[in-house]
Enzyme design. Sequence first.
Site, PDB file in Angstrom:
ATOM      1  NE  ARG A 377      -3.498   2.335   2.731  1.00 23.38           N
ATOM      2  CZ  ARG A 377      -3.169   3.302   3.570  1.00 23.38           C
ATOM      3  NH1 ARG A 377      -2.064   3.165   4.322  1.00 23.38           N
ATOM      4  NH2 ARG A 377      -3.898   4.388   3.693  1.00 23.38           N
ATOM      5  CB  SER A 389      -8.289   2.625   2.201  1.00 24.46           C
ATOM      6  OG  SER A 389      -9.364   1.887   1.640  1.00 24.46           O
ATOM      7  CB  SER A 480     -19.391  -4.883   7.899  1.00 22.00           C
ATOM      8  OG  SER A 480     -19.590  -3.957   8.953  1.00 22.00           O
ATOM      9  CG  ASN A 481     -12.793  -2.062   7.771  1.00 18.01           C
ATOM     10  OD1 ASN A 481     -12.491  -2.090   8.962  1.00 18.01           O
ATOM     11  ND2 ASN A 481     -11.885  -1.984   6.816  1.00 18.01           N
ATOM     12  N   GLY A 505     -11.631  -6.399  11.076  1.00 20.34           N
ATOM     13  CA  GLY A 505     -11.168  -5.729  12.295  1.00 20.34           C
ATOM     14  C   GLY A 505      -9.958  -4.847  12.045  1.00 20.34           C
ATOM     15  CG  HIS A 532     -24.901 -24.139   8.058  1.00 24.70           C
ATOM     16  ND1 HIS A 532     -24.478 -25.036   7.088  1.00 24.70           N
ATOM     17  CD2 HIS A 532     -24.190 -24.450   9.184  1.00 24.70           C
ATOM     18  CE1 HIS A 532     -23.573 -25.840   7.609  1.00 24.70           C
ATOM     19  NE2 HIS A 532     -23.372 -25.507   8.875  1.00 24.70           N
ATOM     20  CG  ASP A 536     -22.256 -27.167   2.931  1.00 31.76           C
ATOM     21  OD1 ASP A 536     -23.322 -26.928   3.530  1.00 31.76           O
ATOM     22  OD2 ASP A 536     -22.187 -27.885   1.909  1.00 31.76           O
TER      23      ASP A 536
END
Length: 559
Positions: A377, A389, A480-481, A505, A532, A536
Site C-alpha cells: 500500500r 486504503s 463491513s469494516n 477488524g 448455512h 457449508d
Amino acid sequence: MAEIITMPRLSDTMTEGTVATWLKKVGDKISEGDILAEIETDKATMEFESFYSGVLLHIGIQEGESAPVDSVLAIIGEEGEDIAGLLSGNAKKETAKEEKETPKKEEKEEKEISSENKKEATAAEEETAEMPEGVSIITMPRLSDTMTEGTVATWLKKVGDKVSEGDILAEIETDKATMEFESFYSGTLLHIGIEEGQSAPVDSVLAIIGPEGTDVSGVVANGGKTASKPKATEKPKEAAEQEDEKPVVVELSPTTTNTANTTSGTGRIFASPLAKKIAQDKGIDIAQVKGSGENGRIVKSDVESFTPAAAATKPAQEKTAEAPVKAFVPAGEMQTEEVKNSQMRKTIARRLAESKFTAPHYYLTIEINMDNAMESRKIINTVPDTKVSFNDMVVKACAMALKKHPRVNSQWKDDVTVINHHINIGVAVAVEDGLVVPVVPFTDQMSLTQIGASVKDLAAKARNKKLQPKEMEGSTFTVSNLGMYGITEFTSIINQPNSAILSVGAIIEKPVVKNGAIVVGNTMKVTLACDHRTVDGATGAEFLQTLRNYIENPVTMLA
C-alpha cells in the site's frame, strides 16, 4: 409467492402513465434492481426498477398503452406459478368498481332530492366553489414502488416564499433514501401541510401553492388535513387566523436558510440538480461555491464561473453556532429522551430482524499477516493522485476470492439456490440513522484505484443522504469494516439476500512467530458470517484461505 407491481406515480401531477418500452418479457428472470420498463409520465420518460426477484409472469400494460396510476403493470413470482386467481381477482375488482359507480351516482342523485341531503349538497357545493383560482394542491409523492408514507426531512421554502417551477421545495425521506422534491407549479407557498420531521401517508396534502395573498383556509379544511380546523363556510375568520399563525412556526424552524450561505443548519447544500451535475463533472467541491440564487441557492452560472481562488471558507464562529446545545441535567436525576425512528431506521430494523431469524448464521474467523499488504500500500500510494486504503484491498481480494468460490456468492430461495456469476460487493457505511450498504457493481472487473474512488464517492453520498435506491441494490456479498474504530474482532448480520458478509477488524502490532523466531508483526482478524442453507463450513473455510492468500500477497491480485 407472486407479487403484483402497479403503475407507479413518478411525479406529483401524474395520474396515468404510458409504457414506452418493456426491457423484460414474460418468462425472463428478474433480480431486485433490474430495470423492467421505461415509463412515460406527464413530465418525462423514466426507468422503472423492480423491487422484487423472480420470473416475469404477466405484463398488464403493453408497450404504447396508457393506464391510470395503481393499475396492474406486471406480476413477478416463481417460475410456473399459477396466477389465474390474481388475474381473475383483479378483473372482478375492476368490474365491481365499474358496476358500483353507476348505482352510486344514481343513488346520490336520488338522495339530493331529499330536503335533508339537499343541505349537505349545498354545503359541499359552496366549499367546492370556494377553491380559489390558480391554487394548486401538492400531495406527498410516492417516490418508490414500496413507499407507503414519507417524512419531510427539510423544507427549503417557507410559507410566503415565491416558488418557480423546478424549485426544490423539500427533501423527503422514503423507505429507501432521502430525495429532493421539485415543484411543478409557480406561485407563492401558501400552506405547509406536513412539518419537518413529520411523517404522512402517500397522497396526504404536502403543500398548497397559488397567487400571493390567496385565502386557502377553505381548501385546507376541505382537504381534511386538520380535523380541529373549522370549515370555511362555518367560521372563516377563525380559520384565517389559524392560517396567519402558520408561517410563524415555519420561520422558527432551525433549518431555515441563511441568505449569506449555501448550507442549512443540517449541513445540507442548497443547489439546483443541474448545478450539482456540472460541479460533479468538473470535479468542483460544490460546498465551496457561493450561491447567487434565491436564499443563497447555487445555480448553474455560479458553478460555471467558480474558481478555486474565489472559494470562501466558513468562519469558525459559524461552526460553533451550529453545535447543538445540550440540556442541563442535575446530578442524581433520571432523564429519558424519545427519538422518533426515521423511515430508514425502521427499514433497517425490519430487514436485520428478518435476516437474523430466517437465515441460520454461523461464523468463521481467520487472522491475516498484514506486513506485505502495508508495504504494498505504501508503494502504491507513492504514485501521484493515487490513494488506496486497506479496505479497498480487502474488497478487491473478496471479489477475486468469490470468483474461485462462487457458492459464497449466492442466495437462498425455497426451491433453488441462485449462484451469481457477477460480483457486486456492498460496502457497509455508518450514517446518522443507522447503516446503509451502497453497492460497487462488477467489483472483480475494477482496479484497486477504481474501487477506492467508487467506495469514497458512495460513502460521501450515504453520509449526505444523497444515495439513490438503485445505488443500494443488487449486492451479492457484503464487507463491513470497523477497524478504523479500533475494533479487533466482531460479527455481522448477513445482508440478505446475500449468503455471507465479511467483518473486518483493526490491524494490530503484536509479537508473532516468523521462521521460528518471535518478531514484531502486524495482523488483522476477519470473520465470515455465512448462511448455512447455502454455504457449508468447508466452503466458507476455503474462501477465507483464498482471501488470506490474496491479502498477504497483494501482488497476486495483479495476476
